[in-house]
Write a protein that holds these residues in place. Structure first.
Motif, mmCIF file in Angstrom:
data_model
loop_
_atom_site.group_PDB
_atom_site.id
_atom_site.type_symbol
_atom_site.label_atom_id
_atom_site.label_comp_id
_atom_site.label_asym_id
_atom_site.label_seq_id
_atom_site.Cartn_x
_atom_site.Cartn_y
_atom_site.Cartn_z
ATOM 1 N N VAL A 1 0.863 -1.182 0.000
ATOM 2 C CA VAL A 1 0.000 0.000 0.000
ATOM 3 C C VAL A 1 0.895 1.226 0.000
ATOM 4 O O VAL A 1 1.798 1.346 0.832
ATOM 5 N N VAL A 2 0.667 2.116 -0.949
ATOM 6 C CA VAL A 2 1.338 3.416 -0.981
ATOM 7 C C VAL A 2 0.289 4.476 -0.701
ATOM 8 O O VAL A 2 -0.690 4.592 -1.439
ATOM 9 N N ILE A 3 0.468 5.224 0.365
ATOM 10 C CA ILE A 3 -0.427 6.324 0.697
ATOM 11 C C ILE A 3 0.276 7.627 0.359
ATOM 12 O O ILE A 3 1.279 7.984 0.985
ATOM 13 N N ASP A 4 -0.231 8.317 -0.645
ATOM 14 C CA ASP A 4 0.328 9.593 -1.072
ATOM 15 C C ASP A 4 -0.471 10.721 -0.416
ATOM 16 O O ASP A 4 -1.555 10.507 0.117
ATOM 17 N N GLU A 5 0.081 11.903 -0.456
ATOM 18 C CA GLU A 5 -0.538 13.070 0.192
ATOM 19 C C GLU A 5 -0.727 12.836 1.693
ATOM 20 O O GLU A 5 -1.653 13.357 2.306
ATOM 21 N N ALA A 6 0.141 12.044 2.281
ATOM 22 C CA ALA A 6 -0.053 11.643 3.682
ATOM 23 C C ALA A 6 -0.093 12.846 4.616
ATOM 24 O O ALA A 6 -0.753 12.803 5.661
ATOM 25 N N GLN A 7 0.582 13.921 4.246
ATOM 26 C CA GLN A 7 0.585 15.116 5.098
ATOM 27 C C GLN A 7 -0.785 15.786 5.151
ATOM 28 O O GLN A 7 -1.073 16.565 6.064
ATOM 29 N N SER A 8 -1.666 15.467 4.190
ATOM 30 C CA SER A 8 -2.972 16.125 4.112
ATOM 31 C C SER A 8 -4.096 15.301 4.728
ATOM 32 O O SER A 8 -5.223 15.781 4.820
ATOM 33 N N PHE A 9 -3.811 14.063 5.131
ATOM 34 C CA PHE A 9 -4.859 13.220 5.691
ATOM 35 C C PHE A 9 -5.245 13.716 7.082
ATOM 36 O O PHE A 9 -4.391 14.101 7.876
ATOM 37 N N PRO A 10 -6.539 13.678 7.406
ATOM 38 C CA PRO A 10 -6.973 13.990 8.774
ATOM 39 C C PRO A 10 -6.500 12.930 9.759
ATOM 40 O O PRO A 10 -5.783 11.984 9.399
ATOM 41 N N ALA A 11 -6.964 13.055 10.989
ATOM 42 C CA ALA A 11 -6.489 12.184 12.062
ATOM 43 C C ALA A 11 -6.792 10.709 11.826
ATOM 44 O O ALA A 11 -6.125 9.846 12.394
ATOM 45 N N TYR A 12 -7.769 10.405 10.963
ATOM 46 C CA TYR A 12 -8.104 8.999 10.762
ATOM 47 C C TYR A 12 -7.039 8.239 9.971
ATOM 48 O O TYR A 12 -7.161 7.025 9.769
ATOM 49 N N LEU A 13 -5.972 8.911 9.521
ATOM 50 C CA LEU A 13 -4.880 8.192 8.856
ATOM 51 C C LEU A 13 -4.322 7.104 9.771
ATOM 52 O O LEU A 13 -4.012 6.000 9.314
ATOM 53 N N GLU A 14 -4.202 7.396 11.050
ATOM 54 C CA GLU A 14 -3.681 6.402 11.990
ATOM 55 C C GLU A 14 -4.600 5.192 12.066
ATOM 56 O O GLU A 14 -4.131 4.040 12.078
ATOM 57 N N GLU A 15 -5.902 5.414 12.096
ATOM 58 C CA GLU A 15 -6.850 4.302 12.104
ATOM 59 C C GLU A 15 -6.766 3.502 10.811
ATOM 60 O O GLU A 15 -6.801 2.275 10.823
ATOM 61 N N LEU A 16 -6.643 4.196 9.696
ATOM 62 C CA LEU A 16 -6.524 3.528 8.407
ATOM 63 C C LEU A 16 -5.317 2.601 8.381
ATOM 64 O O LEU A 16 -5.394 1.452 7.923
ATOM 65 N N VAL A 17 -4.199 3.084 8.905
ATOM 66 C CA VAL A 17 -2.971 2.285 8.904
ATOM 67 C C VAL A 17 -3.060 1.125 9.896
ATOM 68 O O VAL A 17 -2.818 -0.030 9.552
ATOM 69 N N ASP A 18 -3.414 1.428 11.133
ATOM 70 C CA ASP A 18 -3.328 0.428 12.202
ATOM 71 C C ASP A 18 -4.455 -0.590 12.167
ATOM 72 O O ASP A 18 -4.219 -1.796 12.363
ATOM 73 N N ALA A 19 -5.662 -0.147 11.907
ATOM 74 C CA ALA A 19 -6.819 -1.031 12.035
ATOM 75 C C ALA A 19 -7.250 -1.672 10.728
ATOM 76 O O ALA A 19 -7.883 -2.735 10.734
ATOM 77 N N VAL A 20 -6.911 -1.045 9.601
ATOM 78 C CA VAL A 20 -7.409 -1.539 8.315
ATOM 79 C C VAL A 20 -6.295 -2.115 7.449
ATOM 80 O O VAL A 20 -6.351 -3.269 7.015
ATOM 81 N N LEU A 21 -5.265 -1.328 7.185
ATOM 82 C CA LEU A 21 -4.258 -1.734 6.206
ATOM 83 C C LEU A 21 -3.233 -2.718 6.762
ATOM 84 O O LEU A 21 -2.820 -3.643 6.057
#
Length: 217
Positions: free
Chosen positions: A146-166
């Motif tokens: 998984v490559v997540i681009d624009e990571a600096q623009s993601f809201p706080a749910y980026l952590e949930e996306l990484v830890d709980a989903v991906l």
């Protein structure tokens, strides 16, 4: 069967059919990338970050990492996420198509689904993750990268996306996760914490490295 499940089933069938036909042309990143990009693409760490300035060539590096992983793991699914699906298409779709054509990889593009199917049965898929409802679509997938681009623009749910989903989705293929983006105005947030963490491999280059490096490719 969901669309993602259909992709996985189809790619495994295609991989079985092509195994007896010989190898497709191999993507040679050194032909189009400079040293910093090659280091990012070749990094085998499970958690990777890259912070790049504008016009630094991170899109080429992201596309190269997707293709290299997809070729190395037949029948796998590699996922590129931007903040929105439209952004994903705008940022990396054309670069993927150009690489597919230049290296004669034999990939079949589906622009409606933003999907590139390689001859070995692997699929590169582009998508967006602009809210929590959107990220639920990625639960249960078996992913190689998984490559997540624009990571600096993601809201706080980026952590949930990484830890709980991906992270669970990457376990089947012992896959890798890459967070890439540009420097934010304030050194804070989940992307910055990953960049600063010793558990994540760190890469970075700027537009000057791009200009100098491309002159020597």
């Amino acid at each position: 069967m969901s669309g993602y499940a259909q992709i996985e089933a189809r790619t495994l069938r295609v991989a079985a059919r092509v195994s007896a036909k010989g190898k497709a042309p191999t993507f040679d990143a050194s032909r189009v990338m400079f040293a910093q990009q090659l280091a990012f693409v070749g990094d085998q760490s499970k958690h990777v970050t890259a912070v790049c300035s504008r016009r630094a060539g991170k899109t080429v590096a992201a596309a190269g990492k997707l293709i290299a992983t997809a070729q190395a793991k037949p029948g796998s699914v590699c996922l590129y996420l931007a903040l929105t699906r439209l952004n994903a298409k705008r940022i990396v779709w054309r670069t993927l198509l150009d690489m597919n054509a230049e290296f004669r990889l034999g990939g079949r593009a589906n622009e409606t689904e933003l999907r590139l199917d390689l001859p070995n049965g692997s699929t590169i898929y582009l998508a967006g993750a602009n809210d929590r409802g959107e990220i639920e679509k990625y639960r249960g997938l078996a992913l190689a990268l998984v490559v997540i681009d624009e990571a600096q623009s993601f809201p706080a749910y980026l952590e949930e996306l990484v830890d709980a989903v991906l992270t669970p989705a990457l376990m089947d293929y012992d896959g890798a996760l890459a967070l890439i983006g540009t420097p934010g105005p304030v050194p804070a947030g989940y992307f910055h914490s990953c960049w600063a963490s010793p558990g994540w491999a760190r890469h970075g280059w700027d537009v000057f490295a791009n200009q100098i490096g491309r002159a020597h490719v």
